[in-house]
Design a protein around this motif. Structure first.
Motif, PDB file in Angstrom:
ATOM      1  N   PRO A  60       0.822  -1.214   0.000  1.00  0.00           N
ATOM      2  CA  PRO A  60       0.000   0.000   0.000  1.00  0.00           C
ATOM      3  C   PRO A  60       0.853   1.260   0.000  1.00  0.00           C
ATOM      4  N   ARG A  61       0.354   2.281  -0.682  1.00  0.00           N
ATOM      5  CA  ARG A  61       1.055   3.549  -0.772  1.00  0.00           C
ATOM      6  C   ARG A  61       0.044   4.666  -1.002  1.00  0.00           C
ATOM      7  N   PRO A  62       0.462   5.942  -0.822  1.00  0.00           N
ATOM      8  CA  PRO A  62      -0.470   7.045  -1.035  1.00  0.00           C
ATOM      9  C   PRO A  62      -0.914   7.142  -2.495  1.00  0.00           C
ATOM     10  N   VAL A  63      -2.128   7.612  -2.676  1.00  0.00           N
ATOM     11  CA  VAL A  63      -2.676   7.920  -3.993  1.00  0.00           C
ATOM     12  C   VAL A  63      -3.353   9.286  -3.908  1.00  0.00           C
ATOM     13  N   ASP A  84       4.521   7.883 -10.059  1.00  0.00           N
ATOM     14  CA  ASP A  84       5.323   8.847  -9.291  1.00  0.00           C
ATOM     15  C   ASP A  84       4.466  10.038  -8.876  1.00  0.00           C
ATOM     16  N   GLY A  85       3.317   9.731  -8.302  1.00  0.00           N
ATOM     17  CA  GLY A  85       2.296  10.731  -8.011  1.00  0.00           C
ATOM     18  C   GLY A  85       2.709  11.856  -7.094  1.00  0.00           C
ATOM     19  N   GLY A 122      -2.818  10.175  -9.270  1.00  0.00           N
ATOM     20  CA  GLY A 122      -1.380  10.007  -9.122  1.00  0.00           C
ATOM     21  C   GLY A 122      -1.024   8.944  -8.099  1.00  0.00           C
ATOM     22  N   ILE A 123      -0.361   7.889  -8.554  1.00  0.00           N
ATOM     23  CA  ILE A 123       0.058   6.794  -7.678  1.00  0.00           C
ATOM     24  C   ILE A 123       1.467   7.100  -7.169  1.00  0.00           C
ATOM     25  N   HIS A 124       1.629   7.259  -5.882  1.00  0.00           N
ATOM     26  CA  HIS A 124       2.953   7.535  -5.331  1.00  0.00           C
ATOM     27  C   HIS A 124       3.868   6.331  -5.507  1.00  0.00           C
ATOM     28  N   ASN A 125       5.150   6.595  -5.657  1.00  0.00           N
ATOM     29  CA  ASN A 125       6.102   5.483  -5.653  1.00  0.00           C
ATOM     30  C   ASN A 125       6.658   5.285  -4.254  1.00  0.00           C
ATOM     31  N   ILE A 126       7.210   4.124  -4.018  1.00  0.00           N
ATOM     32  CA  ILE A 126       7.961   3.843  -2.791  1.00  0.00           C
ATOM     33  C   ILE A 126       9.403   3.690  -3.239  1.00  0.00           C
ATOM     34  N   PRO A 127      10.272   4.662  -2.938  1.00  0.00           N
ATOM     35  CA  PRO A 127      11.612   4.702  -3.524  1.00  0.00           C
ATOM     36  C   PRO A 127      12.390   3.395  -3.446  1.00  0.00           C
ATOM     37  N   GLN A 128      12.289   2.703  -2.310  1.00  0.00           N
ATOM     38  CA  GLN A 128      13.081   1.490  -2.119  1.00  0.00           C
ATOM     39  C   GLN A 128      12.687   0.353  -3.062  1.00  0.00           C
ATOM     40  N   ILE A 129      11.456   0.363  -3.549  1.00  0.00           N
ATOM     41  CA  ILE A 129      10.992  -0.734  -4.410  1.00  0.00           C
ATOM     42  C   ILE A 129      10.463  -0.216  -5.749  1.00  0.00           C
ATOM     43  N   ARG A 130      10.763   1.038  -6.066  1.00  0.00           N
ATOM     44  CA  ARG A 130      10.220   1.640  -7.290  1.00  0.00           C
ATOM     45  C   ARG A 130      10.597   0.835  -8.533  1.00  0.00           C
ATOM     46  N   TRP A 131      11.852   0.416  -8.638  1.00  0.00           N
ATOM     47  CA  TRP A 131      12.291  -0.329  -9.813  1.00  0.00           C
ATOM     48  C   TRP A 131      11.519  -1.643  -9.934  1.00  0.00           C
ATOM     49  N   LEU A 132      11.281  -2.309  -8.835  1.00  0.00           N
ATOM     50  CA  LEU A 132      10.556  -3.576  -8.854  1.00  0.00           C
ATOM     51  C   LEU A 132       9.111  -3.372  -9.293  1.00  0.00           C
ATOM     52  N   ASN A 193     -11.875   6.813 -22.617  1.00  0.00           N
ATOM     53  CA  ASN A 193     -11.629   7.937 -21.715  1.00  0.00           C
ATOM     54  C   ASN A 193     -10.659   7.587 -20.587  1.00  0.00           C
ATOM     55  N   THR A 194      -9.843   6.571 -20.805  1.00  0.00           N
ATOM     56  CA  THR A 194      -8.903   6.135 -19.769  1.00  0.00           C
ATOM     57  C   THR A 194      -7.485   6.137 -20.338  1.00  0.00           C
ATOM     58  N   PHE A 195      -6.573   6.840 -19.658  1.00  0.00           N
ATOM     59  CA  PHE A 195      -5.217   7.041 -20.162  1.00  0.00           C
ATOM     60  C   PHE A 195      -4.202   6.837 -19.036  1.00  0.00           C
ATOM     61  N   VAL A 196      -2.950   6.620 -19.444  1.00  0.00           N
ATOM     62  CA  VAL A 196      -1.891   6.392 -18.463  1.00  0.00           C
ATOM     63  C   VAL A 196      -0.647   7.144 -18.908  1.00  0.00           C
ATOM     64  N   MET A 197       0.125   7.663 -17.927  1.00  0.00           N
ATOM     65  CA  MET A 197       1.261   8.518 -18.272  1.00  0.00           C
ATOM     66  C   MET A 197       2.311   8.460 -17.170  1.00  0.00           C
ATOM     67  N   GLY A 198       3.574   8.564 -17.568  1.00  0.00           N
ATOM     68  CA  GLY A 198       4.657   8.597 -16.597  1.00  0.00           C
ATOM     69  C   GLY A 198       5.972   8.930 -17.265  1.00  0.00           C
ATOM     70  N   SER A 199       6.990   9.138 -16.450  1.00  0.00           N
ATOM     71  CA  SER A 199       8.317   9.468 -16.970  1.00  0.00           C
ATOM     72  C   SER A 199       9.342   8.464 -16.479  1.00  0.00           C
TER      73      SER A 199
END
Length: 321
Positions: A60-63, A84-85, A122-132, A193-199
């Motif tokens: 679980p993480r912030p949204v 990376d919300g 915006g879905i927040h990342n958890i830095p320690q497991i972001r790559w996973l 009407n549903t889209f996804v985006m990130g960097s």
């Protein structure tokens, strides 16, 4: 007559049992505790925060759910899901004091009626497991055992690759988060009407999301897409694996929109070499300038500051009226 009454009694009892079971199932679901984040520094609209979105798939993480100033239950909005919300709306709370300025740009585009009305999740990342969480998991199937061992070293993670959570992350997004958003907010729930985006890694995950769930997402914007997959290195096996995956699962050009871009400074300096491969994959699969972009921004680096200066372009491309 008695038989009819008996059957009616059984039917009512059966119906009551079903209703009670449904009620128990609903009550057993984890509660989503959301509130307006009044402390957020926004140009417009309001931000709804879920501190710890419950999930059976990922940690679980912030949204955050950004609602534009014109949000009303009297009409329906498109939905843009972003990774990376925590970096999207408020630079006063980010680690590098930069943000995408999504609220500023989205508000202007809607006010000028350039895009349809939309909300941003915006879905927040958890830095320690972001790559996973954000690596396109099925791409690993294109690697040999030797290449997988090499990947473990350049990914800078000590965990085994079996702990990759890209598929679970998407299950969370599609089955848990989207379900909640569709039920809670006045939005269109259909693919159109549903889209996804990130960097960066979020760009990879946006590509992966639409490839894995082409019936859920109409379009994806992949900004400064991290084609190297992990830390840049000589003889890196990851780009090959990612492109092989993409070639085999590319969304149908007839009803999808794909946006990519890249710069050439800092981490973005490693991306231009892959642009011809990206172009080739999409153009040979029926994409045209109408539904595919792969844009180069000279002199731009790998940062929210660079992305905020051009974010109107992918937003317009995905959500134009």
């Amino acid at each position: 007559m008695k038989n009819i009454l008996f059957l009616l009694f059984v039917a009512i009892l059966f119906s009551c049992n079903i209703t009670e079971n449904i009620k128990k199932q609903e009550e057993s679901k984890p509660r989503v505790n959301a509130y307006e984040l009044t402390s957020a520094t926004l140009a417009a609209g309001k931000l709804i925060r879920v501190d710890s979105f419950p999930s059976k798939n990922i940690k679980p993480r912030p949204v955050d759910i950004w609602l534009p100033a014109n949000y009303s239950n009297d009409k329906k909005y498109a939905v843009l899901y972003m990774h990376d919300g925590q970096n999207l709306f408020d630079e006063t709370t980010t680690w590098n004091k930069q943000e995408w300025k999504i609220d500023e740009v989205a508000t202007e585009l809607m006010q000028k009626k350039i895009t349809r009305d939309f909300i941003v999740v915006g879905i927040h990342n958890i830095p320690q497991i972001r790559w996973l969480d954000l690596f396109p998991e099925k791409a690993m199937q294109n690697l040999s055992d030797k290449e997988i061992k090499e990947t473990q070293s350049i990914s800078k993670t000590k965990v085994d690759l079996k702990d990759l959570k890209g598929d679970e992350y998407l299950q969370f997004l599609v089955k848990e988060l989207k379900s909640y958003v569709d039920k809670t907010y006045s939005v269109h729930s259909n693919k159109e009407n549903t889209f996804v985006m990130g960097s960066s890694m979020g760009g990879l995950m946006s590509m992966y999301a639409i490839a894995e769930y082409p019936n859920v997402f109409k379009g994806a914007a992949c900004v400064s897409t991290h084609w190297v997959g992990a830390m840049p290195s000589k003889n890196n096996p990851l780009p090959k694996a990612i492109f092989n995956y993409l070639e085999n699962t590319i969304p149908n050009s007839k009803d999808h929109i794909m946006y990519f871009d890249y710069g050439n400074k800092t981490l973005d300096q490693f991306y231009p070499k892959y642009a011809p491969r990206v172009d080739s994959i999409f153009l040979k699969n029926g994409y045209t300038a109408q539904n595919f972009k792969n844009l180069f921004f000279e002199g731009t680096d790998h940062s929210e500051k660079s992305w905020q200066q051009r974010v109107d372009i992918p937003l317009t491309f995905l959500l134009k009226k």
